[in-house]
Scaffold this motif. Sequence first.
Motif, PDB file in Angstrom:
ATOM      1  N   ILE A 174     -43.160 -13.737  56.129  1.00  0.00           N
ATOM      2  CA  ILE A 174     -43.565 -14.406  55.135  1.00  0.00           C
ATOM      3  C   ILE A 174     -44.561 -13.895  54.282  1.00  0.00           C
ATOM      4  O   ILE A 174     -44.748 -14.094  53.001  1.00  0.00           O
ATOM      5  N   ALA A 175     -45.621 -13.357  54.833  1.00  0.00           N
ATOM      6  CA  ALA A 175     -46.891 -13.118  54.186  1.00  0.00           C
ATOM      7  C   ALA A 175     -46.453 -11.713  53.431  1.00  0.00           C
ATOM      8  O   ALA A 175     -46.757 -11.626  52.343  1.00  0.00           O
ATOM      9  N   GLU A 176     -45.820 -10.802  54.118  1.00  0.00           N
ATOM     10  CA  GLU A 176     -45.405  -9.688  53.287  1.00  0.00           C
ATOM     11  C   GLU A 176     -44.530  -9.938  52.119  1.00  0.00           C
ATOM     12  O   GLU A 176     -44.796  -9.372  50.961  1.00  0.00           O
ATOM     13  N   LEU A 177     -43.477 -10.648  52.152  1.00  0.00           N
ATOM     14  CA  LEU A 177     -42.619 -11.164  51.189  1.00  0.00           C
ATOM     15  C   LEU A 177     -43.289 -11.842  49.894  1.00  0.00           C
ATOM     16  O   LEU A 177     -43.311 -11.364  48.919  1.00  0.00           O
ATOM     17  N   SER A 178     -44.232 -12.702  50.245  1.00  0.00           N
ATOM     18  CA  SER A 178     -44.990 -13.233  49.342  1.00  0.00           C
ATOM     19  C   SER A 178     -46.063 -12.388  48.788  1.00  0.00           C
ATOM     20  O   SER A 178     -46.262 -12.319  47.325  1.00  0.00           O
ATOM     21  N   ILE A 179     -46.755 -11.457  49.261  1.00  0.00           N
ATOM     22  CA  ILE A 179     -47.519 -10.327  48.668  1.00  0.00           C
ATOM     23  C   ILE A 179     -46.918  -9.542  47.708  1.00  0.00           C
ATOM     24  O   ILE A 179     -47.334  -9.235  46.848  1.00  0.00           O
ATOM     25  N   PHE A 180     -45.801  -9.093  48.501  1.00  0.00           N
ATOM     26  CA  PHE A 180     -44.649  -8.069  47.499  1.00  0.00           C
ATOM     27  C   PHE A 180     -44.543  -8.744  46.447  1.00  0.00           C
ATOM     28  O   PHE A 180     -44.592  -8.114  45.215  1.00  0.00           O
ATOM     29  N   TYR A 181     -43.790 -10.202  46.408  1.00  0.00           N
ATOM     30  CA  TYR A 181     -43.526 -10.799  45.020  1.00  0.00           C
ATOM     31  C   TYR A 181     -44.959 -11.017  43.993  1.00  0.00           C
ATOM     32  O   TYR A 181     -44.819 -10.674  43.036  1.00  0.00           O
ATOM     33  N   CYS A 182     -46.070 -11.224  44.746  1.00  0.00           N
ATOM     34  CA  CYS A 182     -47.153 -11.468  43.909  1.00  0.00           C
ATOM     35  C   CYS A 182     -47.548  -9.975  42.978  1.00  0.00           C
ATOM     36  O   CYS A 182     -47.893  -9.972  41.855  1.00  0.00           O
ATOM     37  N   GLU A 183     -47.670  -9.117  43.883  1.00  0.00           N
ATOM     38  CA  GLU A 183     -47.799  -7.675  43.384  1.00  0.00           C
ATOM     39  C   GLU A 183     -46.836  -7.306  42.173  1.00  0.00           C
ATOM     40  O   GLU A 183     -47.140  -6.741  41.197  1.00  0.00           O
ATOM     41  N   GLU A 184     -45.737  -7.488  42.513  1.00  0.00           N
ATOM     42  CA  GLU A 184     -44.474  -7.007  41.492  1.00  0.00           C
ATOM     43  C   GLU A 184     -44.749  -8.019  40.048  1.00  0.00           C
ATOM     44  O   GLU A 184     -44.658  -7.652  39.073  1.00  0.00           O
TER      45      GLU A 184
END
Length: 81
Positions: A28-38
């Motif tokens: 969940i954290a990895e997916l959320s952070i990836f979304y924010c960075e993109e």
Amino acid sequence: MKGQSVSVSKAKKAIADYKKAVGRSDGIAELSIFYCEEAFGFLESYSMEDEGYFAALIRMYKRSLEIVSSLAPAQRASRQA
């Protein structure tokens, strides 16, 4: 970009669906952070200045960091590679 919507709520729904299906905090954290960075990169590329959207992304990123902070040290270390 014409005619396309930019939506934090759609990303939050996708993350919520992942949480229901898998439920792993590290994912969940990895997916959320990836979304924010993109999303931040996208906004920068298109010079989009939507304060509400930025605020929503910052809240999502903050929540992601809270999740990462709650992970066991071994889980945090495995995601740094």
